[in-house]
Write an enzyme that holds these catalytic residues in place. Structure first.
Site, PDB file in Angstrom:
ATOM      1  N   GLY A   1       0.835  -1.192   0.000  1.00 30.12           N
ATOM      2  CA  GLY A   1       0.000   0.000   0.000  1.00 30.12           C
ATOM      3  C   GLY A   1       0.868   1.239   0.000  1.00 30.12           C
ATOM      4  N   PRO A   2       0.278   2.408  -0.185  1.00 29.07           N
ATOM      5  CA  PRO A   2       1.050   3.649  -0.285  1.00 29.07           C
ATOM      6  C   PRO A   2       1.691   4.064   1.036  1.00 29.07           C
ATOM      7  CG  PRO A   2      -1.304   4.107  -0.333  1.00 29.07           C
ATOM      8  CD  PRO A   2      -1.165   2.624  -0.407  1.00 29.07           C
ATOM      9  N   ILE A   3       2.514   5.068   0.976  1.00 33.27           N
ATOM     10  CA  ILE A   3       3.230   5.581   2.147  1.00 33.27           C
ATOM     11  C   ILE A   3       2.242   5.982   3.238  1.00 33.27           C
ATOM     12  CG2 ILE A   3       4.810   7.376   2.959  1.00 33.27           C
ATOM     13  CD1 ILE A   3       5.695   7.663  -0.011  1.00 33.27           C
ATOM     14  N   GLY A   4       2.496   5.524   4.467  1.00 35.20           N
ATOM     15  CA  GLY A   4       1.696   5.935   5.607  1.00 35.20           C
ATOM     16  C   GLY A   4       0.437   5.134   5.853  1.00 35.20           C
TER      17      GLY A   4
ATOM     18  N   GLY B   1       0.149   1.992   6.850  1.00 31.56           N
ATOM     19  CA  GLY B   1       0.231   1.089   8.003  1.00 31.56           C
ATOM     20  C   GLY B   1       0.759  -0.295   7.703  1.00 31.56           C
ATOM     21  N   LYS B   2       1.512  -0.438   6.631  1.00 30.98           N
ATOM     22  CA  LYS B   2       2.038  -1.755   6.219  1.00 30.98           C
ATOM     23  C   LYS B   2       2.914  -2.385   7.293  1.00 30.98           C
ATOM     24  CE  LYS B   2       4.085   0.014   2.640  1.00 30.98           C
ATOM     25  NZ  LYS B   2       3.610   1.419   2.741  1.00 30.98           N
ATOM     26  N   THR B   3       3.895  -1.637   7.767  1.00 39.23           N
ATOM     27  CA  THR B   3       4.851  -2.190   8.731  1.00 39.23           C
ATOM     28  C   THR B   3       4.171  -2.510  10.054  1.00 39.23           C
ATOM     29  OG1 THR B   3       6.651  -0.949   7.685  1.00 39.23           O
ATOM     30  CG2 THR B   3       7.034  -1.789   9.913  1.00 39.23           C
TER      31      THR B   3
ATOM     32  N   ASP C   1       6.428  -6.636   4.751  1.00 37.97           N
ATOM     33  CA  ASP C   1       5.671  -5.379   4.659  1.00 37.97           C
ATOM     34  C   ASP C   1       5.817  -4.719   3.288  1.00 37.97           C
ATOM     35  OD1 ASP C   1       8.296  -4.471   4.849  1.00 37.97           O
ATOM     36  OD2 ASP C   1       7.839  -2.891   6.310  1.00 37.97           O
TER      37      ASP C   1
ATOM     38  N   GLU D   1      10.229  12.647   5.555  1.00 40.57           N
ATOM     39  CA  GLU D   1       8.923  12.594   4.909  1.00 40.57           C
ATOM     40  C   GLU D   1       8.192  13.936   4.930  1.00 40.57           C
ATOM     41  OE1 GLU D   1       7.686   7.903   5.581  1.00 40.57           O
ATOM     42  OE2 GLU D   1       6.910   9.431   6.956  1.00 40.57           O
TER      43      GLU D   1
END
Length: 212
Positions: free
Chosen positions: A10-13, A15-17, A84, A145
């Site tokens: 998914g895109p930056i931010g 919540g993947k990690t 992730d 960021e």
């Protein structure tokens, strides 16, 4: 069948990690985290995307390749694995950030190594609107960021949606995260966990009721 290798994208931010860490703890899995902050060009890239795009992208490509080769050498049947990111994310960012000439060279390098990568059994694609992503990025407060703006996030979300609209590499679970917070809300996390445990082949969509 239960998936032995799950990748979250998914895109930056989005919540993947955080989700990968929580699932690894809950399901006692081996965790593979993207080595983002080790990229020496990343800070300069966010300050000047056109000038530092190619160096940043090539570093990520080779770094992710080395990491995924290690995953391929491990016994995925013996231990459940969570990552992730997916290796193909590199192309999503490359198409967004590189010039036409740079992209031609990048694709030549990519073609040499892509076939050596192990595909996950299940990819979880986390979605969120650019406004939500920008709020989450500001909240986590990473200095490099800070230059990210809503325009860049809009283009990134479009690139992700286009990629996963045509995705057929493996099973896919699409999750809308606009109205949930699986980090702060145990209920949100458990609902998502139930959906993951219902693993079915093909493409599935999960739109939670949300905690907010």
């Amino acid at each position: 069948m239960k998936p032995r290798y799950i990748a979250i994208e998914g895109p930056i931010g989005v919540g993947k990690t955080s989700l990968a860490q929580m699932l690894a703890g809950e399901l006692e899995g081996r965790l593979v985290l993207e080595e983002v902050e080790e990229n020496p060009f990343l800070k300069d890239f966010y300050a000047s995307r056109e000038e530092f795009g190619f160096q940043t992208q090539l570093y990520f490509l080779l770094s992710r390749y080395r990491q995924q080769r290690k995953v391929a050498q491990q016994d995925l049947f013996r231990q459940f694995t969570l990552a992730d990111y997916i290796f193909d994310k590199d192309r999503i960012f490359a198409k967004l950030n590189l010039s036409d000439d740079e992209l031609v060279l990048y694709e030549q390098v990519y073609a040499l190594i892509d076939h050596r990568i192990v595909r996950p059994d299940l990819v979880i694609y986390l979605q969120a609107r650019p406004k939500i992503l920008l709020e989450r990025i500001k909240r986590r407060g990473k200095d490099y960021e800070k230059p990210i703006d809503s325009g860049y996030l809009e283009r990134l979300c479009e690139a992700y949606n286009d990629y996963f609209f045509h995705f057929n590499e493996t099973s896919l679970l699409v999750v809308n995260t606009d109205g949930i917070d699986f980090v702060e809300s145990r209920g949100d996390f458990e609902e998502l966990l139930k959906e993951i445990k219902r693993f079915r082949r093909g493409v599935q969509y999960f739109v939670p009721l949300g905690s907010r």
